[in-house]
Design an enzyme around this catalytic site. Structure first.
Site, mmCIF file in Angstrom:
data_model
loop_
_atom_site.group_PDB
_atom_site.id
_atom_site.type_symbol
_atom_site.label_atom_id
_atom_site.label_comp_id
_atom_site.label_asym_id
_atom_site.label_seq_id
_atom_site.Cartn_x
_atom_site.Cartn_y
_atom_site.Cartn_z
ATOM 1 N N LEU A 262 -0.143 -27.710 -23.667
ATOM 2 C CA LEU A 262 -0.849 -28.634 -22.937
ATOM 3 C C LEU A 262 -2.526 -28.036 -22.771
ATOM 4 C CD1 LEU A 262 -0.682 -30.867 -21.165
ATOM 5 C CD2 LEU A 262 1.566 -29.897 -21.791
ATOM 6 N N CYS A 263 -2.710 -27.023 -23.155
ATOM 7 C CA CYS A 263 -3.929 -26.521 -23.253
ATOM 8 C C CYS A 263 -4.578 -27.040 -24.553
ATOM 9 C CB CYS A 263 -4.385 -24.833 -23.044
ATOM 10 S SG CYS A 263 -3.699 -23.784 -21.898
ATOM 11 N N ASP A 264 -4.216 -27.168 -25.151
ATOM 12 C CA ASP A 264 -4.453 -27.734 -27.079
ATOM 13 C C ASP A 264 -4.777 -28.823 -26.923
ATOM 14 O OD1 ASP A 264 -6.156 -27.752 -29.439
ATOM 15 O OD2 ASP A 264 -4.593 -26.529 -30.015
#
Length: 207
Positions: free
Chosen positions: A147-149
């Site tokens: 989810l970060c990327d």
């Protein structure tokens, strides 16, 4: 009309082994500290949910029209505050908090494989480390294909590169919430000063 620069900073909700997500704790610390009189700071907690990110980010960019959006996430592997230079479009196979992942395993069907931030993260890193705030900052080019990327790539795409991503370690490994808040404050202030320099350069060229 306000001449203040608008900055959005987001952290993530808990997921997996991160029952307390240090990214959101750090963002709340930053909200207490602020970014100075000239900056209007908005903070948001982002769900660990691909479809929620798809809905939330376009509305944030459109409604607030910020100069900069900084996303903050936790990395169980990080021991420093880590600035991510770029976001990646493909390789999203890991299920989110709703047991979902995109069927295409990518963010934007026709998007390029990688988008760089307009910010030079190496320069931001050097400046913050030189200021000796007691928190070590480093740079990475792999935000982890979760989810970060996914959030970073989507934000870079929507904001034409005027976005940043910061990974923070879990609380106490080794930094306190206050340390992380101060580090975020220093990082975002350096990012804003670089954007200001770039604007001044652009103005000079067009005169």
């Amino acid at each position: 009309m306000s001449n203040k620069r608008k900055v959005i900073v987001t952290g993530f909700e808990p997921f997996g082994e991160h029952a307390v997500n240090s990214s959101w704790v750090a963002v709340q610390e930053l909200e207490q500290l602020g970014l100075g009189e000239a900056v209007e700071l908005y903070v948001r907690e982002v769900p660990v949910d691909y479809q929620a990110v798809e809905r939330l980010l376009p509305s944030l960019w459109k409604e607030l029209q910020p100069q900069l959006v900084v996303h903050v996430g936790v990395s169980g592997l990080a021991t420093t505050v880590t600035l991510e230079q770029c976001g990646h479009n493909r390789g999203y196979k890991r299920l989110d908090n709703c047991s979902f992942c995109p069927a295409s395993q990518c963010c934007m069907e026709n998007g390029s494989d990688c988008i760089d931030s307009v910010l030079d993260m190496e320069l931001v890193c050097r400046r913050v480390n030189d200021s000796d705030i007691g928190v070590t900052v480093s740079v990475s080019k792999d935000a982890g294909r979760y989810l970060c990327d996914y959030t970073y790539y989507t934000s870079l795409y929507l904001g034409r590169g005027h976005s940043a991503f910061v990974h923070v370690p879990p609380l106490g490994k080794p930094y306190s919430s206050r340390d992380l808040g101060r580090a975020l404050q220093a990082v975002v202030q350096e990012m804003l000063s670089l954007l200001e320099l770039d604007c001044t350069e652009e103005e000079r060229k067009t005169q």
